[in-house]
Design a protein around this motif. Structure first.
Motif, PDB file in Angstrom:
ATOM      1  N   THR A 149      21.284  15.973   9.620  1.00  0.00           N
ATOM      2  CA  THR A 149      19.894  16.406   9.744  1.00  0.00           C
ATOM      3  C   THR A 149      19.284  16.586   8.359  1.00  0.00           C
ATOM      4  N   ALA A 150      18.012  16.348   8.253  1.00  0.00           N
ATOM      5  CA  ALA A 150      17.255  16.607   7.032  1.00  0.00           C
ATOM      6  C   ALA A 150      17.884  15.925   5.817  1.00  0.00           C
ATOM      7  N   SER A 151      18.480  14.754   6.010  1.00  0.00           N
ATOM      8  CA  SER A 151      19.120  14.069   4.890  1.00  0.00           C
ATOM      9  C   SER A 151      18.251  12.935   4.379  1.00  0.00           C
ATOM     10  N   GLY A 152      16.999  12.897   4.834  1.00  0.00           N
ATOM     11  CA  GLY A 152      16.109  11.870   4.311  1.00  0.00           C
ATOM     12  C   GLY A 152      16.166  10.572   5.096  1.00  0.00           C
ATOM     13  N   LYS A 153      16.703  10.631   6.342  1.00  0.00           N
ATOM     14  CA  LYS A 153      16.752   9.435   7.178  1.00  0.00           C
ATOM     15  C   LYS A 153      15.362   8.873   7.405  1.00  0.00           C
ATOM     16  N   THR A 154      14.404   9.791   7.675  1.00  0.00           N
ATOM     17  CA  THR A 154      13.062   9.341   8.032  1.00  0.00           C
ATOM     18  C   THR A 154      12.456   8.518   6.901  1.00  0.00           C
ATOM     19  N   LEU A 155      12.547   9.035   5.674  1.00  0.00           N
ATOM     20  CA  LEU A 155      11.982   8.288   4.552  1.00  0.00           C
ATOM     21  C   LEU A 155      12.716   6.973   4.361  1.00  0.00           C
ATOM     22  N   GLY A 156      14.017   6.992   4.666  1.00  0.00           N
ATOM     23  CA  GLY A 156      14.843   5.807   4.487  1.00  0.00           C
ATOM     24  C   GLY A 156      14.293   4.603   5.229  1.00  0.00           C
ATOM     25  N   TYR A 157      13.771   4.825   6.442  1.00  0.00           N
ATOM     26  CA  TYR A 157      13.220   3.671   7.152  1.00  0.00           C
ATOM     27  C   TYR A 157      11.700   3.596   7.048  1.00  0.00           C
ATOM     28  N   LEU A 158      11.064   4.741   6.790  1.00  0.00           N
ATOM     29  CA  LEU A 158       9.608   4.737   6.827  1.00  0.00           C
ATOM     30  C   LEU A 158       8.990   3.955   5.670  1.00  0.00           C
ATOM     31  N   LEU A 159       9.641   3.981   4.514  1.00  0.00           N
ATOM     32  CA  LEU A 159       9.043   3.281   3.373  1.00  0.00           C
ATOM     33  C   LEU A 159       8.982   1.764   3.591  1.00  0.00           C
ATOM     34  N   PRO A 160      10.075   1.128   4.002  1.00  0.00           N
ATOM     35  CA  PRO A 160       9.968  -0.310   4.301  1.00  0.00           C
ATOM     36  C   PRO A 160       8.978  -0.597   5.431  1.00  0.00           C
ATOM     37  N   VAL A 161       8.944   0.299   6.446  1.00  0.00           N
ATOM     38  CA  VAL A 161       7.998   0.097   7.550  1.00  0.00           C
ATOM     39  C   VAL A 161       6.578   0.168   7.009  1.00  0.00           C
ATOM     40  N   LEU A 162       6.333   1.163   6.152  1.00  0.00           N
ATOM     41  CA  LEU A 162       5.005   1.319   5.551  1.00  0.00           C
ATOM     42  C   LEU A 162       4.637   0.065   4.745  1.00  0.00           C
ATOM     43  N   ALA A 163       5.590  -0.383   3.924  1.00  0.00           N
ATOM     44  CA  ALA A 163       5.309  -1.548   3.083  1.00  0.00           C
ATOM     45  C   ALA A 163       4.929  -2.757   3.936  1.00  0.00           C
ATOM     46  N   ALA A 164       5.573  -2.872   5.109  1.00  0.00           N
ATOM     47  CA  ALA A 164       5.322  -4.045   5.940  1.00  0.00           C
ATOM     48  C   ALA A 164       4.062  -3.901   6.783  1.00  0.00           C
ATOM     49  N   THR A 165       3.714  -2.689   7.161  1.00  0.00           N
ATOM     50  CA  THR A 165       2.667  -2.530   8.171  1.00  0.00           C
ATOM     51  C   THR A 165       1.365  -1.973   7.624  1.00  0.00           C
ATOM     52  N   TYR A 166       1.354  -1.583   6.360  1.00  0.00           N
ATOM     53  CA  TYR A 166       0.156  -0.991   5.800  1.00  0.00           C
ATOM     54  C   TYR A 166      -0.859  -2.079   5.503  1.00  0.00           C
ATOM     55  N   GLY A 167      -2.063  -1.918   6.039  1.00  0.00           N
ATOM     56  CA  GLY A 167      -3.046  -2.980   5.891  1.00  0.00           C
ATOM     57  C   GLY A 167      -4.199  -2.649   4.973  1.00  0.00           C
ATOM     58  N   GLY A 168      -4.161  -1.488   4.322  1.00  0.00           N
ATOM     59  CA  GLY A 168      -5.313  -1.032   3.548  1.00  0.00           C
ATOM     60  C   GLY A 168      -5.473  -1.750   2.223  1.00  0.00           C
ATOM     61  N   PRO A 169      -6.561  -1.458   1.529  1.00  0.00           N
ATOM     62  CA  PRO A 169      -6.847  -2.148   0.276  1.00  0.00           C
ATOM     63  C   PRO A 169      -5.785  -1.862  -0.785  1.00  0.00           C
ATOM     64  N   GLU A 170      -5.189  -0.642  -0.751  1.00  0.00           N
ATOM     65  CA  GLU A 170      -4.185  -0.319  -1.762  1.00  0.00           C
ATOM     66  C   GLU A 170      -3.011  -1.283  -1.692  1.00  0.00           C
ATOM     67  N   ALA A 171      -2.832  -1.927  -0.534  1.00  0.00           N
ATOM     68  CA  ALA A 171      -1.681  -2.815  -0.371  1.00  0.00           C
ATOM     69  C   ALA A 171      -1.735  -3.974  -1.353  1.00  0.00           C
ATOM     70  N   ALA A 172      -2.940  -4.310  -1.787  1.00  0.00           N
ATOM     71  CA  ALA A 172      -3.073  -5.476  -2.657  1.00  0.00           C
ATOM     72  C   ALA A 172      -3.047  -5.100  -4.136  1.00  0.00           C
ATOM     73  N   LEU A 173      -2.958  -3.807  -4.455  1.00  0.00           N
ATOM     74  CA  LEU A 173      -2.939  -3.382  -5.848  1.00  0.00           C
ATOM     75  C   LEU A 173      -1.817  -4.078  -6.592  1.00  0.00           C
ATOM     76  N   GLY A 174      -2.098  -4.378  -7.840  1.00  0.00           N
ATOM     77  CA  GLY A 174      -1.071  -5.037  -8.630  1.00  0.00           C
ATOM     78  C   GLY A 174      -1.171  -6.547  -8.529  1.00  0.00           C
ATOM     79  N   SER A 175      -1.972  -7.000  -7.593  1.00  0.00           N
ATOM     80  CA  SER A 175      -2.159  -8.444  -7.523  1.00  0.00           C
ATOM     81  C   SER A 175      -3.552  -8.758  -8.061  1.00  0.00           C
ATOM     82  N   ALA A 176      -3.661  -9.767  -8.870  1.00  0.00           N
ATOM     83  CA  ALA A 176      -4.916 -10.085  -9.539  1.00  0.00           C
ATOM     84  C   ALA A 176      -6.014 -10.407  -8.536  1.00  0.00           C
ATOM     85  N   ALA A 177      -5.625 -10.966  -7.416  1.00  0.00           N
ATOM     86  CA  ALA A 177      -6.604 -11.387  -6.421  1.00  0.00           C
ATOM     87  C   ALA A 177      -7.434 -10.218  -5.914  1.00  0.00           C
ATOM     88  N   ALA A 178      -6.846  -9.015  -5.964  1.00  0.00           N
ATOM     89  CA  ALA A 178      -7.536  -7.865  -5.400  1.00  0.00           C
ATOM     90  C   ALA A 178      -8.759  -7.504  -6.238  1.00  0.00           C
TER      91      ALA A 178
END
Ligand SMILES: [Zn+2]
Ligand SMILES: [Zn+2]
Length: 709
Positions: free
Chosen positions: A13-42
């Motif tokens: 419990t409370a060993s950071g499991k949630t963050l362990g999967y949530l970050l990749p999920v966020l990276a894949a499913t986040y659709g906002g403008p910040e998602a394009a930061l770091g890319s020149a096209a943005a």
């Protein structure tokens, strides 16, 4: 996980499991403008093509939790990221239509449960096409909860999801978050149907916490009374404390009693299922800020994910599995400070064994998860549902396993499916999914209806209906007591009325087991061990009324209920009575019966299961085997995998059993060894000494002398 391997995270419990999967999920499913930061096209003005591409939904992900509350907790965690254009939505039975439509059309991370997937998403998959074709991740939280027959049901739903996703060209990666278990990789593969070598197991816990001290407490009286006293004492000492108890009623009682015992002005409350979400949040906030010094709670799952860092955790009664124990214990201890966990024992074989052998509590590995995804009674109806979703072809064995073709042939013969050149079709007007209730075994469950309010309190499995809600039964539901006024088997309804009559009831059952087919067999000491299919016939013939406090029998009432037959799996051992010529037939029967009870009491240590998952029968001379036989069988049609697990670990299981009997301090048997609260023949004819003697014969010769004394 980002490299598209399936992953199972099995840490505490409370060993950071949630963050362990949530970050990749966020990276894949986040659709906002910040998602394009770091890319020149943005930075540049988007081209028309980019604008069109932007309009497409990003990848999608699905989160499955066994309870609604957990999905809502997940939503809170996601909301805390503060990303407005991350479209996260919950989907459950309470979701309004308009919100459902929004989730389907716009959400990229949907938080739901297997029931919604089964009843709503999969049957209407065409409407979910855009979500499904982008499906990148499926998170299965608390995956160890999917075990036995419920596990088989959910496993079939997950396989249907993989198949439907494939129709839209998606092949999602699975992420399972599980309590620790010995066979996490196997269980992940059994639950999802993906190959075991495609699953990576992450079981290293590197999260920081202080030392936790574990105390084992054997109370003189009732464990809940001790829990209340300790709760008050700890809170008086300024230690923030949670007491875990087994029912809602107990949570309230323990909280009230502890509050009354307090000598300081601190506050203690109860926390249980059935509270409104805002009440839960209020209690959680009060715990977090320290305004609430103590709480009596029903179980770890109902608690919000943030509740950790307690100074003391009290656990009233072993919670059934070591995995669950450590999950509750995990609420104790914060970074840098030491904490205490107190486990208070109940008078039961399992608790007694663990207290005799505390090292087993700390042993890794913990229990294996038991799952039997090939149960034909579960898989058959799901294949019909799958055929309605899209005609079944031979290729679908990839999802449903090698048993599929035979089951499909049977469904065709029964007229459930129709075979055409392009596959097997569902031809009926009704929805195939409506015949399947994930939360109950094969067959229709009985609804428990409160006659005064008309409210449906819950369901009982068909196999347990006559036993638990026969006319005149006192039925306990989440700590509340009801009296059954009528059982209408035709309508599938038991009518109950809230009552506290001062007694409880115990059904008298006439049971028979006959061997249908033996699948495996091997020698076991001087006996023989078998695994196979059996028919269990049972008839509830009456019930005893027993005094609520003393347990004394008041009277017996006969009942006229039908006989039922259940085809299921059993493990059984046989012994030639000639080996023990000095035991009379009555003592042989009493010994077999006592060994049966104790063995059933200890099986959960090796095959985590609940009260109705297994049962047994014993005979000094069984008609099918001709010799002394003890059966332990699965409680649900088609089997749940528990008997099979028992067959595999019989040496450890039965040596723990004989060990428990030998070390029990009682004279002639007690609830911590041979007396069972669920015995269908009211614990008549039990012989502890004979049981020890018989079990001893199941071990190599050199141990027999020791075991026989
Ligand atoms: Zn005893
Ligand atoms: Zn019995």
């Amino acid at each position: 996980m980002r490299s598209r391997r399936h992953v199972v995270l099995t840490t505490g419990t409370a060993s950071g499991k949630t963050l362990g999967y949530l970050l990749p999920v966020l990276a894949a499913t986040y659709g906002g403008p910040e998602a394009a930061l770091g890319s020149a096209a943005a930075v540049a003005e988007p081209t028309l093509r980019e604008q069109l591409v932007r309009r497409r939904r990003p990848h999608t992900a699905l989160y499955l939790a066994p309870t609604k509350a957990l999905a809502h907790d997940q939503l809170r965690v996601c909301t805390a990221f503060g990303l407005r254009s991350w479209n996260v939505a919950t989907l459950d039975g309470d979701t309004e239509h308009v919100d459902r439509d929004w989730a389907r059309d716009y959400a990229s991370y949907i938080l739901t449960n297997p029931d919604m997937l089964h009843l709503s998403v999969l049957p209407q998959h065409a409407r979910w096409a855009s979500f499904l074709q982008s499906l990148r991740y499926v998170v299965i939280d608390e995956s160890h909860r999917y075990r036995g027959v419920f596990g088989a049901q959910v496993s079939a739903v997950v396989r249907r999801l993989r198949r439907v996703a494939a129709l839209y060209g998606a092949d999602p990666t699975f992420v399972l978050a599980s309590a620790t278990s010995t066979n996490a990789g196997w269980a992940a593969s059994a639950l999802t149907g993906v190959a075991q070598d495609a699953v990576t197991v992450i079981d290293e816990d590197t999260s920081a916490h202080g030392a936790v001290e574990m105390l084992l407490w054997e109370p003189d009286g009732l464990p809940d009374d001790t829990a209340a006293e300790l709760l008050a004492r700890m809170v008086d000492q300024g230690r923030q404390t949670i007491a875990f108890v087994s029912s809602r009623k107990a949570a309230e009682r323990v909280a009230v009693r502890a509050q009354a015992l307090l000598t300081t002005a601190a506050r203690i409350d109860s926390y249980r299922g059935g509270y409104l979400a805002e009440d839960r949040r209020r209690l959680e906030r009060a715990l977090q800020c320290g305004a609430l010094a103590g709480v009596a709670a029903t179980n770890a799952l109902e608690l919000g994910v943030d509740i950790a860092g307690m100074d003391t955790v009290l656990i009233s009664g072993f919670p059934g599995t070591r995995a669950a124990l450590w999950q509750q214990a995990g609420r104790a201890g914060r970074q840098g400070t030491d904490a205490q966990v107190v486990l208070i024992s109940r008078k039961q074989p399992l608790d007694a064994y663990l207290f005799d052998h505390p090292e087993t509590l700390f042993a890794t590995p913990v229990e294996a998860t038991v799952l039997h995804p090939d149960n034909p009674y579960v898989l058959g109806p799901h294949l019909a549902a799958a055929a309605q979703e899209s005609p079944l072809t031979a290729r679908d064995a990839e999802f449903f396993g090698p048993g599929m073709p035979q089951l499909v042939r049977r469904l065709v013969t029964q007229g459930v499916l129709r075979e055409r050149s392009s596959g097997c079709f569902w031809t009926r007007p009704e929805r195939a999914v409506d015949a399947i209730d994930l939360r109950s075994a094969a067959g229709r469950s009985t609804e428990i209806v409160d006659v005064e309010t008309g409210r449906v309190l819950g369901h009982v499995d068909p196999a347990a209906t006559d036993l638990t809600v026969h006319p005149g039964a006192v039925y306990l539901h989440q700590g509340e007591s009801y009296l059954v006024e009528d059982l209408d088997a035709e309508a599938g309804e038991a009518l109950v009325k809230a009552a506290r009559p001062g007694y409880y009831t115990q059904p008298r059952v006439l049971t028979g087991v006959s061997v249908v087919a033996e699948r495996r067999a091997r020698a076991l000491g001087r006996g023989r061990l078998q695994l196979g299919t059996v028919h269990v016939t049972s008839q509830v013939t009456g019930f005893l009324r027993r005094d609520e406090l003393s347990g004394d029998v008041w009277d017996e009432t006969p009942l006229d209920l039908p006989e039922h037959t259940l085809a299921t799996d059993a493990v059984w051992w046989t012994l030639d009575p000639q080996l023990v010529p000095d035991l009379s037939p009555a003592r042989l029967a009493g010994g077999a019966h006592g060994a049966e009870h104790a063995a059933i009491g200890l099986l959960p240590m090796f095959a985590p299961c609940d009260r109705w998952d297994i049962a047994g029968l014993s005979a000094a001379q069984h008609p099918d085997t001709g010799v002394l036989t003890v059966f332990v069988h699965d409680g649900q049609a088609g089997g749940g995998g528990f008997a099979e697990r028992g067959f595999e670990v019989a040496e450890e299981w039965l040596s723990a059993t004989v060990e428990r009997l030998r070390s029990c301090r009682c004279e002639v048997g007690c609830p911590a060894c041979v007396v069972s609260p669920t015995c269908g023949s009211a614990n008549q004819v039990l012989d502890k000494e004979a049981a020890i003697h018989l079990l001893g014969l199941l071990f190599p010769q050199r141990l027999v002398g020791a075991a026989g004394r």
